[in-house]
Every structure is written in structure tokens, then in C-alpha cells.
Design an enzyme around this catalytic site. Structure first.
Site, PDB file in Angstrom:
ATOM      1  N   LYS A  75      27.881  53.376  42.908  1.00  0.00           N
ATOM      2  CA  LYS A  75      29.008  52.697  42.253  1.00  0.00           C
ATOM      3  C   LYS A  75      29.018  53.094  40.772  1.00  0.00           C
ATOM      4  O   LYS A  75      27.954  53.161  40.137  1.00  0.00           O
ATOM      5  CB  LYS A  75      28.844  51.184  42.415  1.00  0.00           C
ATOM      6  CG  LYS A  75      30.030  50.367  41.926  1.00  0.00           C
ATOM      7  CD  LYS A  75      29.803  48.870  42.204  1.00  0.00           C
ATOM      8  CE  LYS A  75      31.006  48.021  41.819  1.00  0.00           C
ATOM      9  NZ  LYS A  75      30.788  46.587  42.085  1.00  0.00           N
ATOM     10  N   SER A 150      34.585  44.433  44.665  1.00  0.00           N
ATOM     11  CA  SER A 150      34.904  45.534  43.786  1.00  0.00           C
ATOM     12  C   SER A 150      34.249  46.865  44.145  1.00  0.00           C
ATOM     13  O   SER A 150      34.699  47.915  43.675  1.00  0.00           O
ATOM     14  CB  SER A 150      34.505  45.174  42.351  1.00  0.00           C
ATOM     15  OG  SER A 150      33.109  45.018  42.246  1.00  0.00           O
ATOM     16  N   SER A 174      31.032  41.362  45.854  1.00  0.00           N
ATOM     17  CA  SER A 174      31.518  42.744  45.736  1.00  0.00           C
ATOM     18  C   SER A 174      30.816  43.781  46.596  1.00  0.00           C
ATOM     19  O   SER A 174      31.278  44.916  46.666  1.00  0.00           O
ATOM     20  CB  SER A 174      31.460  43.193  44.283  1.00  0.00           C
ATOM     21  OG  SER A 174      32.616  42.756  43.621  1.00  0.00           O
TER      22      SER A 174
HETATM   23  N1  GLN Z   1      35.830  39.442  43.389  1.00  0.00           N
HETATM   24  C1  GLN Z   1      34.939  38.720  42.512  1.00  0.00           C
HETATM   25  C2  GLN Z   1      35.421  38.822  41.093  1.00  0.00           C
HETATM   26  O1  GLN Z   1      36.409  39.478  40.881  1.00  0.00           O
HETATM   27  C3  GLN Z   1      33.543  39.238  42.673  1.00  0.00           C
HETATM   28  C4  GLN Z   1      33.326  40.514  41.977  1.00  0.00           C
HETATM   29  C5  GLN Z   1      31.936  41.033  42.102  1.00  0.00           C
HETATM   30  O2  GLN Z   1      31.154  40.592  42.915  1.00  0.00           O
HETATM   31  N2  GLN Z   1      31.615  41.950  41.221  1.00  0.00           N
HETATM   32  O3  GLN Z   1      34.848  38.257  40.193  1.00  0.00           O
END
Ligand code: GLN
Length: 482
Positions: A75, A150, A174
Site C-alpha cells: 500500500k 482504503s 481498511s
Molecule cells: N473507512 C474508514 C475511514 O475512512 C477506515 C479507513 C481505514 O481503516 N484506514 O476512516
């Protein structure tokens, strides 16, 4: 598709060359990456050099390690020395980290071959990978759908067969949510099990790095390679880490499994997802587990607490991107103007929204009412989980309330997007591990993920149950060998 384990075994025995394996994977990338867009950057030259090095070691009788010749994707918020690390934000344009993240170093030392950096929601804020400054990733199982986020690029790279394994980060879901939407396995480890050194921070008390793979055993292997103490991260846990692989294949006879009532029936959980969860619970019961429904009342407030705590920490963490030390600089007449112009041009709308939410939650006069209250809720969630784990070895819930949604379906309404993480956020708030395992498909034929949660450092039993679920899963949505 071959497993990471079979690749590493063949390479270590000298039966297959790492270079040849890499070229096979790169050919697959060349074919479908233009449609999927899983990568923000391909690192073919580095990969070819690493693969050649692995082959050289084998030829000279050395062991390259447990991931010998396995292509991996990272990532794009994991620091890679001399290689752009963008967090898929314009503000980091041109920045090349001067060091490798600890996990990146551990992968290289284990013989892995880095194919590229993967696309993500900017600074990991989002659930669909549509908030990337480089454009969205598409779900390889249906190109009209999102891959989740994400870490959508990492999930898609595994689902598309570009790499057998990848790393992501999980602050509120994410890793697990995109794993569910792409039909692969994804795990968030116990907070502190994996070093965060070299992970660009979103919300430091919640962030964890974790594995994606096409099957449970590969995910467990990857976690075992990256976990363990690191002096460079003061929150890294001391002592021998639990083995994710120790009890794979031992079944679930006698284990106590609790289905979390508040999440099974959470707002927005679709009927087809709920059906798969029930089927998963039944399968574990058939395999000898004692399955019951259990209440973990405070998880209902997880989402609300998260959307105060995570933006609060993010507003502080992202203050460092000021046009002076990293990446983009938009010049103004003085320093303040330079800060403002750089941040206005460099951050996308979702990141700005989080910074404003977080700054507000932390501001004088509101701190106790918002941030302070959210921290109390966090404590309640930890206590309720503790109570549940008195009578259960693991807990079960949906991973995502729905299967993969259409591109553009939720971008106009942030709250709907935030609801994607209602089932995954509680484990981050508690610091506990959780893994998403593919379990059949929804009415639309797209993958459904079931989440297995365990108490802190309960990775061994968590993966044991995950493997049993994989064994019982109705359809092969993982695309991988078992
Ligand atoms: N979707 C969640 C957010 O936007 C989690 C994101 C993540 O785990 N990095 O905060």
C-alpha cells in the site's frame, strides 16, 4: 492460481526461478492493470533485481527465506527508501522516503519481491478507493464496482492475481472491508503486533499494518513474517508474537463462538449478507463449535466514537504536511500563506473534511464534549468485549454490510460511505485482531466476507477459526488453492 507457500517452496528447492515467477505475474499485470488500476506505481526494476538476487542465493546454497520469490504489493503509505511514497495525495508529490518501513525490510529479508505500490484512498481516508488523487481502482470481480477501501489497490491486486499477497493498513476497516468486497482474506492484527515504523500515520492509536492473501494460510504466513517487536516503534509489543499459523487445520471442535447481535443486525446489513453470516455460524456449529448469539452493547456507538477519535488524531498527524519538509510546495508571500496555499492545493476534499472535523473535536470548549466523550465510549467498548470473551473464544460478524457497491454510488454522501465500516471499527477501537474470510456470494454474485474477531494477541485461535470457515465456504470466491 498458485499459493504463496507453493511458490516459496518451489523457489527454495530450486525447482522454479524467482525471475520466471515474477515475469508470469508481470504479464498478468500488463494484461489487466489498465482496467483495474490497482497500482499507483509499478517497481519492475526493483522487482527484477530482487528476484535475481533470490535466484542467486538459491544457486549458491543459501536460503532466501520463507517468502522466497513471492511477488508482493505494498500500500502506498508504506515508506520505501528512494521510491515515491504518495499516500495517493498530491501533497506528497515528488517525495522519496530516506528509509524503508520495518515491514518493507522484513519482507525483503524474507525473500519477497516487490512488484509495486498500491492505490488507496488519500491518506487512507475512505472505503472505496475513490478518494485517490490518481483515480479509482476497480473491483476485478466486476469492473463497475468499487474494490472497497482504503486499501482497495492491495485487495484488487490479490483478487486479480497480480500478486499472491499484499500489505495494507487498517484504521477502521481498511484491510478487512476491501478484502470482503474483493473476495480475498485480509487481517488486522492486534495493535502493537506489527511495527508502524515507516507507516505514514492516519490515526496513530488505531492504525495497524496487516496482510492480504488469496487464502487463510498465506495470510497467516505473511503476518508471521511481519509481526514481532521493533525498537523503532515505541508502541510495538515486546516478547514473542503469537503464531498465526500454529493451529491452522486443527478444526474448531469445542471452541466457543459468539455471533455479535448488535453487528449481525446493524443498520444497513443487507439480507443476503446476513444469510451468509448465519450459514457461516451454522458451518462452525456443524464442525463442532459451540455457537451462540452474544451481546456486545457498546459496539453500537463505535462508528460515532471513531469519527471523533480518528479525525482528531488525523488533524494532528497531517499538520506536518506544510510545504516545507515534504512534497508539494505552493509559494505564498509569507510562511502562513505558503502553508495555506500548499494545503489547499495538496489535500483532497475528504482529507480536508477530516482535518476540519478533528480540529473542531479538539478545540477549546468542545474537547471534553467530543473527544473526551469518545474516549470514554472507547473504554466501554473494550469492557464489553472483555465481558464477551469470558464466554467466547472468538466472535463473528459481517465484515461489510453489503457486497461491492457501484462506483460513484456513495461519493456524494460521506455518511453513507462511513457506514461501510460499522462492523470493522470496534476491533480498531479495542485494539483487537480481526480477519475477513470470503464466505460465498450475495444475490448479485459478488463476494461476501465474514469477520472473525479475537481478544488481544488471539491471532492463533482467530486464524484457526478462519481456516475452518474457508474450508466450509460454499463457493470458491478466493480464486486461490486451499
Ligand atoms: N473507512 C474508514 C475511514 O475512512 C477506515 C479507513 C481505514 O481503516 N484506514 O476512516
Amino acid at each position: 492460481m498458485t499459493t504463496a507457500r507453493s511458490i516459496a517452496e518451489a523457489v527454495r528447492r530450486g525447482e522454479r526461478s524467482a525471475v520466471a515467477i515474477l515475469e508470469e505475474h508481470l504479464a498478468r499485470v500488463a494484461q489487466t492493470e489498465p482496467q483495474v488500476h490497482a497500482f499507483s506505481l509499478l517497481t519492475e526494476d526493483l522487482a527484477r533485481a530482487q528476484a535475481a538476487q533470490v535466484d542467486h542465493m538459491v544457486a549458491s546454497g543459501e536460503d532466501p527465506g520463507p517468502l522466497a520469490g513471492v511477488p508482493v504489493a505494498l500500500k502506498d503509505l508504506l515508506c520505501t527508501r528512494g521510491i515515491p511514497t504518495t499516500c495517493c495525495s498530491r501533497i506528497l508529490e515528488g517525495w522519496r522516503p530516506p528509509y524503508d518501513a520495518t515491514v518493507v525490510r522484513r519482507l525483503a529479508e524474507a525473500g519477497a519481491v516487490t512488484v509495486g505500490k498500491t492505490n488507496m484512498d488519500e491518506f487512507a481516508m475512505g472505503s472505496s478507493t475513490e478518494h485517490s488523487a490518481f483515480g479509482p481502482t476497480r473491483n476485478p470481480r466486476d469492473l463497475s464496482r468499487v474494490p472497497g477501501g482504503s486499501s482497495g489497490g492491495s485487495a484488487a491486486a490479490v483478487a486479480a492475481g497480480f500478486v499472491p499477497m499484499a500489505l495494507g493498513s487498517d484504521t477502521g476497516g481498511s484491510i478487512r472491508q476491501p478484502a470482503a468486497l474483493c473476495g480475498v482474506v485480509g487481517a488486522k492484527p492486534t495493535y502493537g503486533l506489527v511495527s508502524r515504523y515507516g507507516l505514514v500515520a492516519f490515526a496513530s492509536s488505531l492504525d495497524q499494518i496487516g496482510p492480504f492473501a488469496a487464502n487463510v494460510a498465506d495470510a497467516a504466513l505473511l503476518l508471521d513474517v511481519i509481526s514481532g517487536p521493533d525498537g523503532a516503534d515505541s508502541t510495538s509489543l515486546p516478547g514473542e508474537p503469537p503464531s498465526a499459523r500454529a493451529k491452522l487445520g486443527q478444526g474448531v471442535d469445542g471452541l466457543r463462538v459468539g455471533v455479535i447481535a448488535e453487528l449481525a443486525g446493524a443498520e444497513g446489513v443487507a439480507p443476503d449478507v446476513a444469510r451468509r453470516l448465519n450459514q457461516a455460524a451454522d458451518a462452525l456449529a456443524t464442525a463442532g463449535a459451540k455457537v451462540e448469539e452474544i451481546s456486545v452493547p457498546a459496539v453500537r456507538f463505535g462508528l460515532s466514537a471513531y469519527y471523533l477519535i480518528a479525525p482528531a488524531e488525523a488533524s494532528s498527524n497531517l499538520a506536518r504536511f506544510d510545504g516545507v519538509r515534504y512534497g508539494l510546495r505552493e509559494r505564498g508571500n509569507d510562511m502562513t500563506e505558503t502553508y495555506m496555499a500548499t494545503r489547499a492545493a495538496g489535500f483532497g476534499p475528504e482529507v480536508k473534511r477530516r482535518i476540519m472535523l478533528g480540529t473542531y473535536a479538539l478545540s477549546a470548549g468542545y474537547y471534553e464534549a467530543y473527544y473526551g466523550k469518545a474516549q470514554k465510549v472507547r473504554t466501554l467498548i473494550i469492557r464489553d468485549f472483555e465481558e464477551a470473551y469470558r464466554s467466547c473464544d472468538v466472535l463473528l460478524s459481517p465484515t461489510s454490510p453489503t457486497t461491492a457497491f457501484a462506483l460513484g454510488a456513495k461519493t456524494a454522501d460521506p455518511l453513507t460511505m462511513y457506514l461501510s465500516d460499522v462492523c470493522t471499527i470496534p476491533a480498531n477501537l479495542a485494539g483487537h485482531p480481526a480477519v475477513s474470510v470470503p464466505f460465498g456470494t450475495g444475490d448479485d454474485g459478488l463476494p461476501v466476507g465474514v469477520q472473525v474477531l479475537a481478544p488481544a494477541l488471539g491471532e492463533t485461535v482467530m486464524f484457526q477459526v478462519a481456516a475452518a470457515l474457508e474450508e466450509a465456504a460454499p463457493a470458491v470466491t478466493t480464486g486461490g488453492e486451499r
